[in-house]
Design a protein around this motif. Structure first.
Motif, PDB file in Angstrom:
ATOM      1  N   ALA A 169       0.944  -1.169   0.547  1.00 27.67           N
ATOM      2  CA  ALA A 169      -0.121   0.130   0.113  1.00 27.67           C
ATOM      3  C   ALA A 169       0.840   0.731  -0.132  1.00 27.67           C
ATOM      4  CB  ALA A 169      -1.044  -0.008   1.319  1.00 27.67           C
ATOM      5  N   ALA A 170       2.188   1.318   1.506  1.00 28.14           N
ATOM      6  CA  ALA A 170       3.050   2.780   0.491  1.00 28.14           C
ATOM      7  C   ALA A 170       3.166   2.572  -0.461  1.00 28.14           C
ATOM      8  CB  ALA A 170       4.036   2.768   1.883  1.00 28.14           C
ATOM      9  N   SER A 171       3.971   1.604  -1.258  1.00 23.47           N
ATOM     10  CA  SER A 171       4.620   1.371  -2.451  1.00 23.47           C
ATOM     11  C   SER A 171       3.182   1.797  -3.885  1.00 23.47           C
ATOM     12  CB  SER A 171       5.106   0.212  -3.167  1.00 23.47           C
ATOM     13  OG  SER A 171       6.080   0.207  -2.221  1.00 23.47           O
ATOM     14  N   GLY A 172       2.413   1.843  -3.508  1.00 22.79           N
ATOM     15  CA  GLY A 172       1.455   2.484  -4.705  1.00 22.79           C
ATOM     16  C   GLY A 172       0.841   3.652  -3.601  1.00 22.79           C
ATOM     17  N   ALA A 173       1.111   4.073  -3.163  1.00 24.15           N
ATOM     18  CA  ALA A 173       0.645   5.677  -2.741  1.00 24.15           C
ATOM     19  C   ALA A 173       1.898   5.990  -3.002  1.00 24.15           C
ATOM     20  CB  ALA A 173       0.855   5.621  -0.952  1.00 24.15           C
ATOM     21  N   ILE A 174       3.397   5.670  -3.027  1.00 19.12           N
ATOM     22  CA  ILE A 174       4.541   6.086  -3.774  1.00 19.12           C
ATOM     23  C   ILE A 174       3.832   6.993  -5.826  1.00 19.12           C
ATOM     24  CG2 ILE A 174       6.939   6.552  -4.005  1.00 19.12           C
ATOM     25  CD1 ILE A 174       7.209   5.127  -1.310  1.00 19.12           C
ATOM     26  N   MET A 180       2.791  16.558  -1.242  1.00 19.74           N
ATOM     27  CA  MET A 180       3.874  15.323  -2.105  1.00 19.74           C
ATOM     28  C   MET A 180       4.653  14.899  -0.662  1.00 19.74           C
ATOM     29  SD  MET A 180       3.781  14.392  -4.688  1.00 19.74           S
ATOM     30  CE  MET A 180       5.817  13.645  -4.931  1.00 19.74           C
ATOM     31  N   GLY A 181       5.328  16.384   0.159  1.00 18.12           N
ATOM     32  CA  GLY A 181       5.940  15.820   1.627  1.00 18.12           C
ATOM     33  C   GLY A 181       5.373  15.363   2.366  1.00 18.12           C
ATOM     34  N   LEU A 182       3.741  15.224   2.702  1.00 14.24           N
ATOM     35  CA  LEU A 182       2.936  14.027   3.488  1.00 14.24           C
ATOM     36  C   LEU A 182       2.858  13.126   2.981  1.00 14.24           C
ATOM     37  CD1 LEU A 182       0.188  16.644   4.398  1.00 14.24           C
ATOM     38  CD2 LEU A 182       2.115  15.925   6.008  1.00 14.24           C
ATOM     39  N   THR A 183       3.104  12.115   1.804  1.00 18.09           N
ATOM     40  CA  THR A 183       2.939  11.157   0.852  1.00 18.09           C
ATOM     41  C   THR A 183       4.240  10.787   1.215  1.00 18.09           C
ATOM     42  OG1 THR A 183       1.164  11.736   0.261  1.00 18.09           O
ATOM     43  CG2 THR A 183       2.085   9.872  -0.345  1.00 18.09           C
ATOM     44  N   MET A 184       5.375  11.484   1.226  1.00 15.78           N
ATOM     45  CA  MET A 184       6.719  10.958   0.423  1.00 15.78           C
ATOM     46  C   MET A 184       7.456   9.627   1.629  1.00 15.78           C
ATOM     47  SD  MET A 184       8.324  13.161  -2.227  1.00 15.78           S
ATOM     48  CE  MET A 184       9.891  12.457  -2.108  1.00 15.78           C
ATOM     49  N   ALA A 185       7.294  10.623   2.756  1.00 21.16           N
ATOM     50  CA  ALA A 185       8.454  10.495   3.841  1.00 21.16           C
ATOM     51  C   ALA A 185       7.704   9.478   4.779  1.00 21.16           C
ATOM     52  CB  ALA A 185       8.268  11.795   5.062  1.00 21.16           C
ATOM     53  N   PRO A 186       6.584   9.644   5.277  1.00 21.66           N
ATOM     54  CA  PRO A 186       5.680   8.251   6.196  1.00 21.66           C
ATOM     55  C   PRO A 186       5.695   7.418   5.155  1.00 21.66           C
ATOM     56  CG  PRO A 186       4.391  10.077   5.744  1.00 21.66           C
ATOM     57  CD  PRO A 186       5.168  10.569   5.403  1.00 21.66           C
ATOM     58  N   ALA A 187       4.678   7.070   3.433  1.00 19.88           N
ATOM     59  CA  ALA A 187       5.464   5.476   2.636  1.00 19.88           C
ATOM     60  C   ALA A 187       6.238   4.812   2.326  1.00 19.88           C
ATOM     61  CB  ALA A 187       4.508   6.485   1.741  1.00 19.88           C
ATOM     62  N   THR A 188       7.764   5.698   2.613  1.00 24.18           N
ATOM     63  CA  THR A 188       9.499   5.661   2.571  1.00 24.18           C
ATOM     64  C   THR A 188       9.520   4.898   3.437  1.00 24.18           C
ATOM     65  OG1 THR A 188       9.352   6.887   0.970  1.00 24.18           O
ATOM     66  CG2 THR A 188      10.706   6.349   1.477  1.00 24.18           C
ATOM     67  N   GLU A 189       9.081   5.466   4.476  1.00 26.61           N
ATOM     68  CA  GLU A 189       9.207   4.757   5.660  1.00 26.61           C
ATOM     69  C   GLU A 189       8.747   3.512   6.204  1.00 26.61           C
ATOM     70  OE1 GLU A 189       9.548   3.300   9.960  1.00 26.61           O
ATOM     71  OE2 GLU A 189       7.714   4.152   8.952  1.00 26.61           O
ATOM     72  N   SER A 190       7.822   3.297   5.604  1.00 22.50           N
ATOM     73  CA  SER A 190       6.532   2.148   5.630  1.00 22.50           C
ATOM     74  C   SER A 190       6.990   0.924   4.434  1.00 22.50           C
ATOM     75  CB  SER A 190       5.434   2.227   5.497  1.00 22.50           C
ATOM     76  OG  SER A 190       4.256   3.023   6.427  1.00 22.50           O
ATOM     77  N   VAL A 191       7.862   1.448   3.967  1.00 21.78           N
ATOM     78  CA  VAL A 191       8.186   0.739   2.356  1.00 21.78           C
ATOM     79  C   VAL A 191       9.724  -0.091   3.475  1.00 21.78           C
ATOM     80  CG1 VAL A 191       9.760   0.115   0.361  1.00 21.78           C
ATOM     81  CG2 VAL A 191       7.258   1.247   0.536  1.00 21.78           C
ATOM     82  N   SER A 233      18.929  -2.054   1.098  1.00 17.81           N
ATOM     83  CA  SER A 233      19.035  -1.599  -0.443  1.00 17.81           C
ATOM     84  C   SER A 233      18.268  -2.213  -1.300  1.00 17.81           C
ATOM     85  CB  SER A 233      20.403  -1.776  -1.128  1.00 17.81           C
ATOM     86  OG  SER A 233      21.381  -1.203  -0.544  1.00 17.81           O
ATOM     87  N   VAL A 234      18.040  -3.124  -1.891  1.00 17.09           N
ATOM     88  CA  VAL A 234      16.707  -3.922  -3.157  1.00 17.09           C
ATOM     89  C   VAL A 234      15.508  -3.371  -2.458  1.00 17.09           C
ATOM     90  CG1 VAL A 234      16.299  -5.550  -1.792  1.00 17.09           C
ATOM     91  CG2 VAL A 234      16.178  -5.777  -4.188  1.00 17.09           C
ATOM     92  N   GLY A 235      15.482  -3.446  -0.820  1.00 17.21           N
ATOM     93  CA  GLY A 235      13.748  -2.102  -1.237  1.00 17.21           C
ATOM     94  C   GLY A 235      13.902  -0.626  -0.992  1.00 17.21           C
ATOM     95  N   SER A 236      14.710  -0.282  -1.143  1.00 18.41           N
ATOM     96  CA  SER A 236      15.343   1.234  -1.300  1.00 18.41           C
ATOM     97  C   SER A 236      14.715   0.446  -3.140  1.00 18.41           C
ATOM     98  CB  SER A 236      16.284   1.748  -1.555  1.00 18.41           C
ATOM     99  OG  SER A 236      16.751   3.167  -1.317  1.00 18.41           O
ATOM    100  N   ALA A 237      15.707   0.207  -4.029  1.00 16.38           N
ATOM    101  CA  ALA A 237      15.106  -0.146  -5.405  1.00 16.38           C
ATOM    102  C   ALA A 237      14.012   0.131  -5.400  1.00 16.38           C
ATOM    103  CB  ALA A 237      16.200  -0.869  -5.795  1.00 16.38           C
ATOM    104  N   VAL A 238      12.914  -0.798  -4.265  1.00 13.71           N
ATOM    105  CA  VAL A 238      11.767  -0.511  -5.162  1.00 13.71           C
ATOM    106  C   VAL A 238      11.021   0.169  -4.839  1.00 13.71           C
ATOM    107  CG1 VAL A 238       9.378  -1.802  -4.406  1.00 13.71           C
ATOM    108  CG2 VAL A 238      11.886  -3.455  -4.332  1.00 13.71           C
TER     109      VAL A 238
END
Length: 465
Positions: free
Chosen positions: A226-231, A328-339, A349-354
């Protein structure tokens, strides 16, 4: 001089290679060390920048831009994975918030700086300016960045590398080319089919190999998927909007290239405000509500943009960009932290690549889909405006706003004025359709986020790498 197709691929060759190499670069960073991957990426990026500045043909510049993309594919996953490995869970959200804010600045500062350098110097400076920043990153990273890697040191997954590169490369190529060739063009359909087969084969292979490059079972984890989809949705809206807003500022409101770049800056201000703020909000109301609110703000901003008109001023654009950037700011950071928090730190690293792949796919789709909607609306609006013009001039005017304005300038007088006015109105009408479609996508993303994304991370902290 480069042709229009060559100019497009000077830009797009970077994105194509970046996407194709991403997962492989992330997996190599986990295996051999994220600091080593970052250093390697910076060196390749510097080499590509230097060679680009020396390029004496369009073909060479396309190749050297592709080399820069390969370097970028090692840099981006490494930066986020190093942050994830260094900062403990209770500080990671703030660190990623700052990382997201800096990333947002880069989205705008790069084009603005490049525009200024081209207007006041030589085009090669756009590439040479990268070199001192790379040198500073290499020198500071030598002492400040700790090494981290997967302690298990898994075997290299060559089949996974090949399938991911083929699948992602074919998918990005098809998305980039579809607006120009047509979504139903035979070659585009073949590319989409190749991508589907390669990515399907990748999933099947990763499910049965003993040491997979990426455990695709992670996509069953709602926090990850879900976090990947939000990003992806957020970057769909951002890149699609910036794509046609730049044209609106230049060809409708009449600003120059550098002036237009400066007037896109409010989106960076919004991201800088929203990124760090999101970490504090998550502590109080949870990830789900913050990411959902961010996407809802993106939808609001795009809806506001449907009020922009041919004779309108810059004020509505500035307000839209600020709201869009904050969302964008409110979405990116918490969604990225969730991923990143969904993965063991050994696979950072591979998670960051996703995470980077979803951003790239979302952005490319935003430009392609919203750009196609705008183009269709523009052509429909120009149907009656070019009657009576010579066939060549009519075709040029029907293709794009820039082409219509060039035709209008050649015609001059009342005829030129009528073509210019009709083209600007047709463009704005098409833009209204595109932004409302983007707003609908963002609103749907906000709703799905509220339904699917967990509010809080699990209490257990992954073992450190």
């Amino acid at each position: 001089d480069a042709s229009a197709s060559e100019l497009q691929w000077i830009v797009d060759s970077y994105m194509l290679v970046f996407a194709a190499v991403l997962l492989t670069a992330g997996a190599l960073g986990d295996r051999f060390g994220r600091k080593k991957a970052l250093t390697f990426g910076l060196l390749v990026f510097a080499l590509g920048s230097g060679l680009s500045a020396l390029a004496d043909s369009s073909g060479m510049l396309i190749a050297t831009r592709a080399l820069m993309g390969a370097g970028g594919a090692f840099i981006m996953p490494s930066t986020l994975s190093i942050l994830t490995a260094v900062f403990p869970a209770h500080e990671r959200g703030k660190a990623i918030g700052i990382w997201a804010a800096v990333s947002g600045l880069g989205i705008v500062i790069g084009p603005v700086t490049g525009g200024w350098l081209v207007e006041h110097g030589d085009w090669s400076l756009v590439f040479l300016v990268n070199l001192p920043f790379v040198a500073a990153a290499l020198l500071s990273g030598r002492w400040l960045v700790p090494e981290s890697l997967d302690p298990a040191k898994p075997r290299l997954d060559g089949t996974g590398f090949a399938l991911s590169s083929l699948g992602l490369g074919a998918l990005v190529w098809a998305i980039i080319e579809a607006p120009a060739r047509g979504w139903a063009d035979g070659l585009i359909l073949v590319a989409f089919a190749v991508a589907a087969v390669a990515l399907g084969a990748l999933i099947a292979w990763e499910l049965r190999v003993r040491e997979p490059m990426l455990d695709v079972r992670l996509f069953r984890n709602r926090r990850f998927s879900a976090a990947s989809g939000a990003i992806a949705v957020a970057f769909f809206a951002l890149f699609g909007t910036i794509f046609f807003l730049t044209q609106y500022l230049q060809s409708v409101l009449g600003y120059g290239a550098f002036e237009s770049g400066l007037r896109v800056m409010p989106v960076a201000a919004g991201v800088v405000l929203g990124g760090p703020l999101s970490a504090k909000l998550v502590e109080h109301v949870g990830t789900k509500r913050v990411v959902g609110a961010g996407l809802a703000l993106v939808a609001v901003g795009l809806t506001m943009l449907s009020g922009a008109e041919v004779g309108g001023g810059y004020g509505i654009v500035a307000a839209v960009l600020l709201v869009l950037g904050l969302g964008m700011g409110l979405t990116m950071a918490p969604a990225t932290e969730s991923v990143m928090g969904s993965l063991p730190l050994a696979k950072a690293s591979v998670g960051s690549a996703v995470n980077d792949a979803t951003r790239t796919m979302g952005g490319a789709l935003g430009v392609a889909v919203l750009g196609s909607l705008l183009s269709s609306g523009y052509r429909a609006g120009m149907e009656g405006a070019t009657q009576g013009l010579p066939a060549g001039a009519a075709e040029t005017a029907n293709q794009s706003l820039a082409g219509a304005l060039a035709v209008a300038q050649r015609l001059g007088g009342g005829a030129g004025g009528r073509v210019s006015e009709a083209a600007q109105q047709a463009f704005v009408d098409g833009m209204h359709t595109a932004v409302l479609a983007g707003a609908a996508v963002a609103a749907a993303g906000a709703l799905l986020t509220l339904l699917a994304l967990p509010a809080r991370a699990p209490l257990a902290e992954p073992a450190p790498a």
